[in-house]
Structure formats: C-alpha cells, structure tokens
Motif scaffolding. Structure first.
Motif, short mmCIF file in Angstrom:
data_model
loop_
_atom_site.label_atom_id
_atom_site.label_comp_id
_atom_site.label_asym_id
_atom_site.label_seq_id
_atom_site.Cartn_x
_atom_site.Cartn_y
_atom_site.Cartn_z
N TYR A 326 -36.93 -34.76 10.01
CA TYR A 326 -36.07 -33.58 10.56
C TYR A 326 -34.99 -34.32 11.35
O TYR A 326 -35.38 -34.35 12.69
CB TYR A 326 -36.84 -32.70 11.08
CG TYR A 326 -37.87 -31.88 9.99
CD1 TYR A 326 -37.53 -30.98 9.25
CD2 TYR A 326 -39.22 -32.38 10.02
CE1 TYR A 326 -38.43 -30.48 8.23
CE2 TYR A 326 -40.14 -31.79 9.10
CZ TYR A 326 -39.55 -31.09 8.25
OH TYR A 326 -40.37 -30.45 7.28
N ILE A 350 -32.83 -29.09 10.35
CA ILE A 350 -32.25 -29.56 9.26
C ILE A 350 -32.89 -30.77 8.75
O ILE A 350 -33.04 -31.68 9.56
CB ILE A 350 -30.72 -30.16 9.94
CG1 ILE A 350 -29.84 -28.78 10.20
CG2 ILE A 350 -29.96 -30.65 8.60
CD1 ILE A 350 -28.56 -29.09 10.76
N GLU A 354 -30.10 -33.12 3.97
CA GLU A 354 -29.19 -31.99 3.96
C GLU A 354 -27.87 -31.95 4.13
O GLU A 354 -27.60 -32.72 5.13
CB GLU A 354 -30.06 -30.88 4.66
CG GLU A 354 -31.34 -30.03 3.93
CD GLU A 354 -31.76 -28.86 4.75
OE1 GLU A 354 -31.93 -28.10 3.83
OE2 GLU A 354 -31.55 -28.83 5.86
N VAL A 356 -25.04 -29.42 5.37
CA VAL A 356 -24.76 -27.91 5.79
C VAL A 356 -23.41 -27.89 6.21
O VAL A 356 -22.77 -28.57 6.90
CB VAL A 356 -26.04 -27.66 6.87
CG1 VAL A 356 -27.47 -28.10 6.55
CG2 VAL A 356 -25.93 -28.25 8.30
N THR A 493 -27.46 -37.15 6.19
CA THR A 493 -27.49 -35.85 6.72
C THR A 493 -26.07 -35.45 6.95
O THR A 493 -25.50 -36.29 7.76
CB THR A 493 -28.60 -35.47 7.60
OG1 THR A 493 -29.80 -36.09 6.99
CG2 THR A 493 -28.59 -34.00 7.96
N ILE A 495 -23.62 -32.42 8.92
CA ILE A 495 -23.08 -31.17 9.30
C ILE A 495 -21.55 -31.14 9.54
O ILE A 495 -20.86 -32.17 9.98
CB ILE A 495 -23.64 -31.10 10.70
CG1 ILE A 495 -25.42 -31.11 10.78
CG2 ILE A 495 -23.10 -29.99 11.46
CD1 ILE A 495 -25.81 -31.14 12.25
N GLU A 521 -28.87 -18.13 9.55
CA GLU A 521 -28.96 -19.33 8.29
C GLU A 521 -28.81 -18.69 7.00
O GLU A 521 -29.45 -17.58 6.74
CB GLU A 521 -30.32 -19.85 8.82
CG GLU A 521 -30.65 -21.24 7.73
CD GLU A 521 -31.85 -21.88 8.08
OE1 GLU A 521 -31.96 -22.98 7.40
OE2 GLU A 521 -32.75 -21.26 9.10
#
Length: 546
Positions: A326, A350, A354, A356, A493, A495, A521
C-alpha cells in the motif's frame, strides 16, 4: 465571410509561412494545427488584427465582430467578476447613451430646417435601427449563466477579480468573449486553465451557440468534438481539410504517402538522368539530348515531404523498484486555509500497481491533497507513504527545481541509465527540443520549456510511485502520445491529476472525485466515470446548479 489573402510572414531572414489564402465561412469550426513554431499563434493574431503580416491581408465586413482569447493575458483588478464579465455589453450601453444624447439634443434645438438638424436625425435613425435590431438581453441572467458554465459559483460573482488566479481570470475573459456572440471566435489553447466540467460546457456552447470558431488546442477530444474543418500549417504552407482532427490525421497520412511515392519516383528520374548525362557527355551525336536532360534537371522543382511525426518513438519508464503493498494510505485528512475548508475527513488507500485519477473542479483540493501527501503543507489526520516508496513527483513548480547551470542535454544525461542514453536526442525531440535547443542552458528557457524538460527528466528516473499534477499543459499532441504510451506500460503506482480527457482515457482504473469538501472513491475506470458524468454535468450547468 472572412478572407485570408496571400499572407506571408518573414522575420530575421526566415520565412515563417508564405502566400497562404483561405476563407472562413459562417459556422465553420476550424482546428488550426501544426507543430510548435509553425506559426499557428502568429496566424491567429494576424486574423485578430493584433499583428501585421509582411505581405497579404485579412478582409471582412465592417460590422463583423472578431473576438480573440490569447494563451496569456492581463486583466484589470478594479471590479467584481460579474462587473468585468458584463463589460462584454459595453458597446450596447454606449449605443443607448448616444441615442439618449441625440434625442435630448433634438428636443432642445429649434433649427428644424438646418443641415445640422437633418444630420442628427440621420444619425439617430441609423443608430436606432442598429440598437433595436439587437435582441432584448437580460444582461445579469446571461452573465450568470455563462460564468456558471465556466465553473464560477454564485458567491464568486461579487468577489473582486484580484482575488482569482491567472487561470480563473482566463475564464472571465473567455466569458466576455462568449457573451459578445461574435462572428468569429479565435481561441488559443482555451482548455489549459479550465476543468473537465467547464470544458464540456464550452464544447456545447461552441457547437450549438457560436458562429464561426478557430481554435488552437492540444486537447484531442476537445477539437474532435467541436471542429468540422482542419487547417494545417507545415513547412510554410497551409493545407485545408474539410474534416475534424481524427479524420484529418488519416487524410494527412495518405497525403504524405503520396508525397513519398512521388519523391521516390523523382529521385529515380534524377539518378537515371545523371547516369545518362555521365555516359553520353562528350558524345557528339547525343549532345542535344544531354543538354536537354541537363536543362530539365535544372528546372525540376524538388518534391517536399511533410515533416515526419516521431510520435512512434517508444519510451519506457525504468522498471519500478518493488514497494510495499500500500504505497499511499490516508485517513480522516482535513485541510483548511483560515476559514476556508478545502476538504474534511478524506480517506484513501492505493494499492501497489494501481493507476488512479484525481478529478474535480478547480479549487476542490486535488493539488492540496497531493501536497499533504508529499509533506509540503500542514494538515490534520493521517497521510503517509508506504514501505520502500520512491516518489516521482511532477507539479507545475517542478521546473523551478532544475539546475539552471546545466544545458538541456546535460539535465537528462545525468539521470539516464542504460540503453535509453542512446535515444536521448530523439526523446528530447519528441518534447520539442531539437537542433541547437539541446545545448541551451536551463537558465534561458521559458517556463513552458522548463516544464517539458522536467517531464523528460522524470521519465528517465526509476520510481515506484508516480504523481503527475496537470502534466500536459505545455505538451503538444506528439509529446502527449509519447508520455501516455509510457504511462500505459508503467509497472509502478500512478496518481494522475488532469483535465485532458483524451489523455486520461485508458489510464486509470479507479477515480477519486474531489467535490464539496469530500473525496469520493469510484470503483470504475476514468472512461466510465467521464461518460456517466457528462450528461449530468451539462444538465446541472444549464440549470445553474451552483
């Protein structure tokens, strides 16, 4: 109809473009395309009457109204947002004032047979005809509707313009243009400073309520949705396509293929002619033929091939070092600036790998949350990065962190590792650094150039959490394609904060929506989120829900 006739622009011994002509018809929606430096903004300024060409002219009816929104502008700070927007109706107010003045003058004069009296009557008659031909306008209602569409809230309308950032001032200027209902709207990168909901509203306005429009934009979805014609500036020429951007790309590829075929045939003819001349030069019986072939070669005009688009360059991020499960954990995060509450009790987790998207109107806290995550601001609650997280962070101030003593090439060369070092010049070329540009010192680069260089540097560094806050504002379509492909393949990951729908599509599998001081979310792709919200947002804006 507006006529662009034989425009030529020359400076410093260089021809930017030459002998360009075209018409702009009522309801034309034109995308003005071309690589950076091709002369798009110069062409637009000439049509707007701001710049003058070296030769040629732009002609239009005397009563035509042309409105121009530049990339950068300055606004005065002496009134409220509503008052500034209402200046769009100044011309109508001036007409009414003049009508009242002429009417009063007629009432006080008694020289009914004089020439001066008849002149006043003619002026009053002409002005009355123009004034009463204008549809009755509820100025306050029109101002509110347009400002709401561009993202302002009701409370904003009575705030001073000096309280707003440059991006919001750009929206005020855009509102003034839209309220004038001009015959031609010229927009240079209008979506750089407005959020997705406002872009959707602007699209609807330009398609359904505006007359002729010419736009320069690197937002592919925006120009595809609003345009029915594409004019491309390339190598000093203009090519006119009766097609939107996506169809234009297909037609352009066909044109270039035809050019390449003709060029190859011409090269073969040149080689065959040269061999003939070499073989028979000095042969008396062939002297006339040799001379004829030589003259033909001298008169032959070289076939030019359009500039090559290098967006096919494949760029990969370095493999991401493994992080904990995470990388991002936040719980009950609150942030206020004095009495202004940005968000409260925001929580998110997150997972590793991932991708996002952070979405929401400007000012709802997307960038603020990232600053909290990076430890750049104080806040309440818990917000932390996971085990072994190495962050690559791109924000608009990233450019200021570059070493100003290094050259463009040195800046990327010092972080590049492995095989990618052999492609550095090609990579820089994709981000609009070519030729002598790569030897420029960072200290002499413009803000946009520094931003692009910071992006290239980030692409070359091995990180496992990539945070990109509006990364595409200074990138052209070619650069965005290269970046997007790299992000699609990125194994860390991600963002991503962006208002560019085409860039966002396919990139995020989860969405965090910042809205009304909350972070919501959504377990859906960015494509699903945007599609679901498009109609809803348009309906709310039209109803004035603010």
């Amino acid at each position: 109809m507006i006529t662009v006739d034989s425009l030529t622009v020359e400076f410093s011994g260089r021809t930017l473009f030459s002998d360009i002509s075209f018409f702009i018809n009522e309801n034309d929606k034109i995308a003005l395309m071309g690589k950076n430096g091709a002369g798009k903004s110069t062409m637009m300024k000439i049509i707007a009457g701001i710049d003058k060409p070296s030769r040629g002219s732009v002609n239009y009816p005397k009563e035509a109204v042309i409105a121009y929104l530049p990339q950068h502008l300055l606004t005065e700070d002496d009134c409220t947002v509503a008052e500034e927007a209402a200046k769009a109706f100044n011309q109508i107010r001036l007409m009414k004032t003049e009508l009242d003045r002429l009417g009063e003058e007629l009432e006080t004069r008694t020289d009914y047979e004089s020439d001066e009296y008849m002149v006043i009557i003619e002026k009053l008659s002409d002005l009355s005809e123009k004034y009463y031909a204008i549809e009755e306008i509820n100025v306050d209602a029109e101002v509110e509707k347009t400002l709401f569409g561009l993202g302002f809230k009701r409370a904003d309308l009575q705030r001073q313009t000096s309280e707003f950032s440059g991006g919001w001032r750009m929206r005020i200027e855009l509102a003034k243009i839209l309220l004038q209902k001009p015959d031609l709207i010229l927009l240079d990168e209008p979506t750089n400073h407005i959020d997705i909901e406002s872009v959707v509203w602007l699209e609807d306005f330009l398609v359904n309520r505006a007359k002729a429009v010419m736009v320069i934009s690197h937002d592919r979805t925006f120009i595809d949705n609003i345009t029915n014609r594409t004019i491309e500036l390339t190598m000093g020429k203009a090519y006119d396509y009766k097609a939107n951007y996506s169809h234009y790309l297909e037609l352009r590829a066909e044109r270039r293929a035809a050019q390449l075929k003709a060029w190859k045939e011409q090269q073969k003819t040149i080689e065959d002619s040269k061999r003939f001349i070499e073989r028979f030069r000095g042969t008396y019986s062939k002297s006339n033929q040799v001379n004829s072939v030589e003259r033909t070669l001298e008169k032959m005009k070289p076939i030019e091939i359009d500039e090559i688009d290098t967006s096919s360059l494949k760029l990969r991020f370095p493999p991401a070092p493994r992080s904990g499960d995470y990388p991002v954990m936040a719980r009950d995060v609150c942030k206020s600036y004095g009495s202004l509450e940005v968000f409260k009790n925001a929580s998110m987790t997150i997972e590793r790998g991932e991708k996002v998207a952070f979405v929401g109107r400007n000012g709802e806290g997307k960038s603020t949350f990232i600053k909290a995550l990076m430890g750049e601001i104080d806040f309440q609650g818990q917000c932390e990065l996971g085990h072994n997280v190495k962050v690559g962070y791109f924000a608009q101030n990233q450019a200021s962190l570059l070493d100003s003593t290094l050259s463009v090439f040195e800046t990327v060369d010092e972080v590049a590792r492995g095989e990618v070092r052999t492609q550095l010049k090609n990579i820089l070329g994709c981000f609009m650094f070519s030729g002598d540009d790569i030897d420029k010192k960072v200290s002499v680069l413009s803000g946009g150039e520094r931003t692009r260089l910071a992006m290239v540097k980030l692409l070359l560094e091995p990180v496992n959490l990539l945070i990109l806050d509006e990364p595409t504002n200074h990138l052209d379509l070619r650069s965005k394609d290269v970046l997007k492909e790299a992000l699609m393949d990125y194994d860390g990951t991600l963002i991503l904060v962006s208002h560019d729908r085409d860039f966002l599509k396919g990139l995020a599998s989860k969405v965090f929506e910042f809205k009304e001081k909350r972070v919501i979310e959504h377990f859906e792709t960015i494509d699903e989120f945007l599609e679901r919200n498009r109609v809803k947002n348009l309906r709310e804006i039209e109803l004035g829900v603010n």
